[in-house]
Design a protein around this motif. Sequence first.
Motif: not given
Length: 376
Positions: A369-375
Motif C-alpha cells: 500500500g501507499i506509505p504515510g506522508k512524511f512530516g
Amino acid sequence: MRMFAQRPRTHRFVTFVPSWCAFLVLVTLTACSRPQPMTGAQMDSLFAAYSAPGAPGAAVLVVHDSTVTIHTYGLADVTTGERVTAESDFRLASLTKQFTATAILLLAHDRELSLDDPITDRIVGMREYAHGIELRHLLTHTSGIWDYEDFVPDSAPPMHDADVPGLVARADSLYFAPGDKYRYSNSGYALLALTVERASGKQFATFLHDRIFAPLRMTGTVAHVEGIDTVPHRAFGSSEKDGQWIRTDQSNTSAVLGDGGVYTNVEDLSKWVRALWTAPLPGTELQQRAWTPATLADGSAGPYGMGWFVDTDRGLRRLSHHGETRGFTNGYVMYPDQKVAVIVLTNRGGGAPWDLAQRIADGELGLSGIPGKFGF
C-alpha cells in the motif's frame, strides 16, 4: 551479522511472517504480508543513478534486528574519483538533530538541566519575547522562533552556533506563542548546542565525542568545523551543473553544528541504531519521550518528537528525518518497535533518499500500500 555489497551480489535472508504483523492484520487491517527484503540486484537497480560513471554516490544501511546490511555506490569525491565505502563520512545535515537532542537528554539525565528550563536562563542576549521558550519547545520545533537562515545573505561570512542568538534577535516577534503550534526551525537546535556547552562546560563537538561517539566506538564520526578538525574518510558534496558533477561542499552556515554539522558513515550509524534499540544513552524513559510527538496547546499532537519526526504508518510507529544541505541529501526511516532502520546518505544535491529508504523498509517489514506522508 553484517553483509556488505559494493557490486551486485545475492543476499540471503530468513523469510518469516512475524507475530506482530499477523496481529496488526487482524486488529488494525494493516497492509502487511510476508517480508520481501530487496535482493542485491534489486538494490543496485534502485540506486543505479548513484553508480553512474563519474557520479556522486550513496551509502545505504539496512538494520533489521541483529542483521546489518550495507551497500555503497558511486564516488565519494567527483574530483579525485575516490569511491564510496562503508567508512565514507557524509555530512548528515539535519540528521544531526538526533545527536543534539541526545546531548540535551543526557544532561537532563545527569540533572544538569531540565527540559522545562527557559532558554533565557541558558542563553544571554535573547529578546524579551523569548522568555516563554523552554528547552522542550526548541527540541520539538514548537518555540515559534524564526529560522536564523532567514537573516543570512549568501554574501555573509561563515556563521557559527554562537552567532545564532544575535541573528534571531533581528526578528521583532515569534511566529506564535511557545507550545501553540509546530514550525520547523534550525535556530532551536543551534541554541540547544550552545545550551550543551553552557551546561557541560565543554565545547559542543567535544561533548558529542566524549558522551556519544566514543562510548559507542563511532570512530569516524565528528561534529566538523572546516579548518579546525579533520573528517577521517570524507565524502565531498556535489551538485550538477551543465551536465557535469562539481564539488559544492560548504556553505556559509556549514559551521553551525547543532542543526546539521555532524559527519559520519553507515558503519558507525549501525552502532548508533543498535544502541537506540538496546541501551539508549539517556535511558529508556527519556529515549521514549524523544520518540513521542509533542502535545500542542490545543491538545493535538505535532509531527515531531525530540530530534525525530514521529508518525503512524500503516499501523506502525515510524520515526524519520531528512537532511539537506549544500551537496548532501539524506534520508532516515526507522520502525523502532519492529527493529527495522534504513538510512540512505548521498553526497549530491537533490533526489529523495527518504523515499528510497521507505521502499527498502517496506520490503523488510512486508508492508504494502501507499506509505504515510512524511512530516517534513
